[in-house]
Structures are given as structure tokens and as C-alpha cells.
Design an enzyme around this catalytic site. Sequence first.
Site, short mmCIF file in Angstrom:
data_model
loop_
_atom_site.label_atom_id
_atom_site.label_comp_id
_atom_site.label_asym_id
_atom_site.label_seq_id
_atom_site.Cartn_x
_atom_site.Cartn_y
_atom_site.Cartn_z
CG ASN A 92 -1.80 -1.20 1.28
OD1 ASN A 92 -2.03 -1.84 0.25
ND2 ASN A 92 -2.27 -1.57 2.47
CG HIS A 109 3.83 -2.04 -4.68
ND1 HIS A 109 2.65 -2.75 -4.65
CD2 HIS A 109 4.77 -2.92 -5.14
CE1 HIS A 109 2.87 -3.98 -5.10
NE2 HIS A 109 4.14 -4.11 -5.38
CB CYS A 117 13.42 15.12 -8.54
SG CYS A 117 14.01 16.18 -9.87
CG LEU A 202 -14.09 -9.38 3.17
CD1 LEU A 202 -14.41 -9.20 4.65
CD2 LEU A 202 -14.48 -8.12 2.39
C1 BV8 Z 1 7.67 -6.13 -11.75
C2 BV8 Z 1 1.33 1.07 -7.16
C3 BV8 Z 1 9.64 -6.68 -12.90
C4 BV8 Z 1 0.42 1.66 -8.16
C5 BV8 Z 1 1.12 -1.26 -7.60
C6 BV8 Z 1 1.90 -11.91 -15.79
C7 BV8 Z 1 2.02 -12.83 -14.77
C8 BV8 Z 1 2.66 -12.50 -13.58
C9 BV8 Z 1 3.19 -11.22 -13.40
C10 BV8 Z 1 3.06 -10.31 -14.41
C11 BV8 Z 1 2.42 -10.64 -15.60
N1 BV8 Z 1 2.43 -9.54 -16.39
C12 BV8 Z 1 3.08 -8.53 -15.74
C13 BV8 Z 1 3.47 -8.98 -14.54
C14 BV8 Z 1 4.20 -8.25 -13.52
C15 BV8 Z 1 3.27 -7.30 -12.79
C16 BV8 Z 1 2.04 -7.98 -12.27
O1 BV8 Z 1 2.08 -8.70 -11.28
N2 BV8 Z 1 0.91 -7.75 -12.96
C17 BV8 Z 1 -0.33 -8.36 -12.55
C18 BV8 Z 1 -1.47 -7.39 -12.81
C19 BV8 Z 1 -0.49 -9.67 -13.30
N3 BV8 Z 1 4.04 -6.80 -11.69
C20 BV8 Z 1 4.80 -5.72 -11.84
O2 BV8 Z 1 4.85 -5.06 -12.86
C21 BV8 Z 1 5.70 -5.37 -10.67
N4 BV8 Z 1 7.01 -5.16 -11.15
O3 BV8 Z 1 7.26 -7.24 -11.92
O4 BV8 Z 1 8.89 -5.72 -12.18
C22 BV8 Z 1 10.91 -6.07 -13.31
C23 BV8 Z 1 11.96 -6.90 -13.53
C24 BV8 Z 1 13.16 -6.35 -13.92
C25 BV8 Z 1 13.28 -4.98 -14.08
C26 BV8 Z 1 12.19 -4.15 -13.85
C27 BV8 Z 1 10.99 -4.69 -13.47
C28 BV8 Z 1 5.28 -4.08 -10.02
C29 BV8 Z 1 3.97 -4.26 -9.34
C30 BV8 Z 1 3.64 -2.99 -8.58
C31 BV8 Z 1 2.52 -2.28 -9.28
N5 BV8 Z 1 2.10 -1.18 -8.45
N6 BV8 Z 1 0.81 -0.22 -6.83
C32 BV8 Z 1 -0.75 2.24 -7.43
O5 BV8 Z 1 -0.96 1.90 -6.27
O6 BV8 Z 1 -1.43 3.04 -8.09
S1 BV8 Z 1 0.28 -2.69 -7.43
C33 BV8 Z 1 -1.24 -2.43 -6.71
O7 BV8 Z 1 -1.83 -3.74 -6.60
C34 BV8 Z 1 -1.23 -1.91 -5.28
O8 BV8 Z 1 0.05 -1.79 -4.71
C35 BV8 Z 1 -2.01 -3.01 -4.55
O9 BV8 Z 1 -1.68 -3.09 -3.22
C36 BV8 Z 1 -1.51 -4.17 -5.30
C37 BV8 Z 1 -2.09 -5.52 -5.11
O10 BV8 Z 1 -3.42 -5.39 -4.93
P1 BV8 Z 1 -3.98 -5.75 -3.46
O11 BV8 Z 1 -3.24 -4.96 -2.45
O12 BV8 Z 1 -3.95 -7.23 -3.29
O13 BV8 Z 1 -5.43 -5.19 -3.54
P2 BV8 Z 1 -6.64 -5.91 -4.24
O14 BV8 Z 1 -7.71 -4.91 -4.42
O15 BV8 Z 1 -6.15 -6.70 -5.42
O16 BV8 Z 1 -7.12 -6.99 -3.15
C38 BV8 Z 1 -7.63 -6.56 -1.93
C39 BV8 Z 1 -7.86 -7.81 -1.11
O17 BV8 Z 1 -8.31 -7.39 0.19
C40 BV8 Z 1 -8.96 -8.69 -1.69
O18 BV8 Z 1 -8.53 -10.04 -1.63
C41 BV8 Z 1 -10.15 -8.47 -0.73
O19 BV8 Z 1 -10.90 -9.66 -0.53
C42 BV8 Z 1 -9.45 -8.12 0.56
N7 BV8 Z 1 -10.24 -7.23 1.43
C43 BV8 Z 1 -11.12 -6.26 1.06
N8 BV8 Z 1 -11.63 -5.69 2.18
C44 BV8 Z 1 -11.05 -6.30 3.25
C45 BV8 Z 1 -10.16 -7.28 2.77
N9 BV8 Z 1 -9.44 -8.07 3.59
C46 BV8 Z 1 -9.60 -7.88 4.93
N10 BV8 Z 1 -10.42 -6.95 5.46
C47 BV8 Z 1 -11.16 -6.16 4.66
N11 BV8 Z 1 -12.00 -5.24 5.20
#
Ligand code: BV8
Length: 233
Positions: A92, A109, A117, A202
Amino acid sequence: MATFRNIVVLTGAGISAESGLKTFRAEDGLWEDHPVEEVATPEGFARDPDLVQRFYDERRAQVLAAQPNAAHEALGRLDREFGGELLIVTQNFDDLHTRGGAERVLHMHGEALSAWCTACDARHPWRGTLRDGPPCPSCGAAAMRPDIVWFGEMPYQMDRIFASLSAADLFVSIGTSGAVYPAAGFVQAASDTGSRTLELNLERSAGSHRFDETRLGPASELVPEWVDAVLGE
Ligand code: BV8
């Protein structure tokens, strides 16, 4: 419950949901008709910097208006009272863990309240807007971007995170869907080196099958309960 001496906690957007900050999956996944995955990328920023700056200006203001909830405060208590090793790795970009009293926090993240900058690489605490091109306090260039790790960018302090995971005897994942890598792979790294693994969420996540135990419910209930049990040892 066994006595643990070295705990790594991973948190995601779900731990801040009860503080009123929207999660990613709950979003309609769009910002002004653009998929978030498109906005939160270097390409999106290059294509339309004003759109992306407005996206983050809006979310920075929401973070400032939010308050930590019982889950953040319970982790703050764990940080103060747990005598062993502890690292809270958060996906987060809000500062609610810190405002909830935790100190051993790693923002893999990036952080909403930090600006980076692109001219001189300096990072500065930032609570205002960036869309109007403010000058960098270090070099004066109008080249500040959100200090956020976008999709396709390398998350921060990965070596430190993997060193902590291999040393841990307990890995706890809170409020994350297990959809984004490399964070979604941490449970495997932890269990491969002998940690017990616990998920507090959740609903079942994409990684639930990898955990020794999954507890379903709101973080504001499950996290204080879990912290009481750990500190009760
Ligand atoms: C990298 C900043 C490599 C932005 C974020 C194909 C397969 C595998 C991987 C990839 C692929 N294609 C691309 C990739 C890599 C990619 C990736 O994983 N993509 C996904 C979409 C498939 N990853 C990246 O690009 C990462 N970098 O791999 O670099 C590299 C190598 C060499 C050189 C250079 C680079 C970078 C990833 C970071 C992206 N930035 N955030 C912003 O915030 O605007 S990610 C973003 O998603 C947030 O940080 C967020 O936290 C994160 C994950 O989401 P969650 O936190 O899990 O939130 P979500 O809504 O998904 O889920 C919430 C959960 O809470 C749910 O389960 C829900 O049930 C639960 N919940 C809800 N309410 C409650 C609760 N639980 C308890 N109590 C409650 N009340």
C-alpha cells in the site's frame, strides 16, 4: 500456537479498506475510462502525464483524509510489544501503518506522501499536488513524479524482503488478492524456507491454497485477534 521469533507480515489494499480507501479489485478498475493498469505505468505517464498526476493527486488527498483502523493499530501494538524480529512489508502507498503506530514498515510499491524528481533522483515528502509541475526542492526542475512503483517497474528493497522471508518462522498475509507479483510469490518463498504461513483476508485469494491456514473476515476483527494471540505467548 507455537512461539514465533521472526515474523514477516505482508499487507495489501484490504487492510486499508475499512479506513475508506478503495481496494484495486473493488474499483471498477477504471480512472476516467482508463484501466488502472494502464494509468499506473511509465508508459501511461509518458502518454498523458496530466491524467496520471491527477490520478495520484486525488489518491494522495484521500490518504490524508483517511484514519488508521483497528488492524493498523493492532500491528502498531505488535511492533511495540513483540520482542522478536518483525518486518511489515506493505504493497500500500498510504501511511496508515505508520499512523497506526508501526515503525518496522517497508513500502515495496512506494508511498503516496513522497515525490521523486526524475531530473536529480531526489525524493521529498509531499502532501500537495504534483499536476501543476512544482519545482524540485533539490534541483529546481519541474520534473517531479509520484514516488510509486508502477507496473513494469522494480519494487523497492527486494533483496531485504527476500532475506527477511528466508529468516522468518512465520509469514502472515493480510488483505491482498495475491494478484500482483512479486508480492504474490512471497508466501512460496517463506514456506520454502520453513515458515509457517497464515492468511487473513475477507475472501479466499488467488494464493489461499499456498497457506497453511486461511482465516476469512474483516481485517479490523482478524488482525487484533491474531496480535493478541501472538503477544499472549
Ligand atoms: C515487476 C502502485 C519486474 C500503483 C502497484 C503476468 C504474470 C505474472 C506477473 C506479471 C504478468 N504480467 C506482468 C506482470 C508483472 C506485474 C504484475 O504482477 N501484474 C499483474 C497485474 C499480473 N508486476 C509488476 O509489474 C511489478 N514489477 O514485476 O517488475 C521487473 C523486472 C526487472 C526490471 C524491472 C521490473 C510491479 C507491481 C507494482 C505495481 N504497483 N501499486 C498504485 O498503487 O497506483 S500494485 C497495486 O496492486 C497496489 O500496490 C495493490 O496493493 C496491489 C495488489 O493489490 P492488493 O493490495 O492485493 O489489492 P486488491 O484490491 O487486489 O485486493 C484486496 C484484497 O483485500 C482482496 O482479496 C479483498 O478480498 C481483501 N479485502 C477487502 N476488504 C477487506 C479485505 N481483507 C480484509 N479486510 C477487509 N476489510
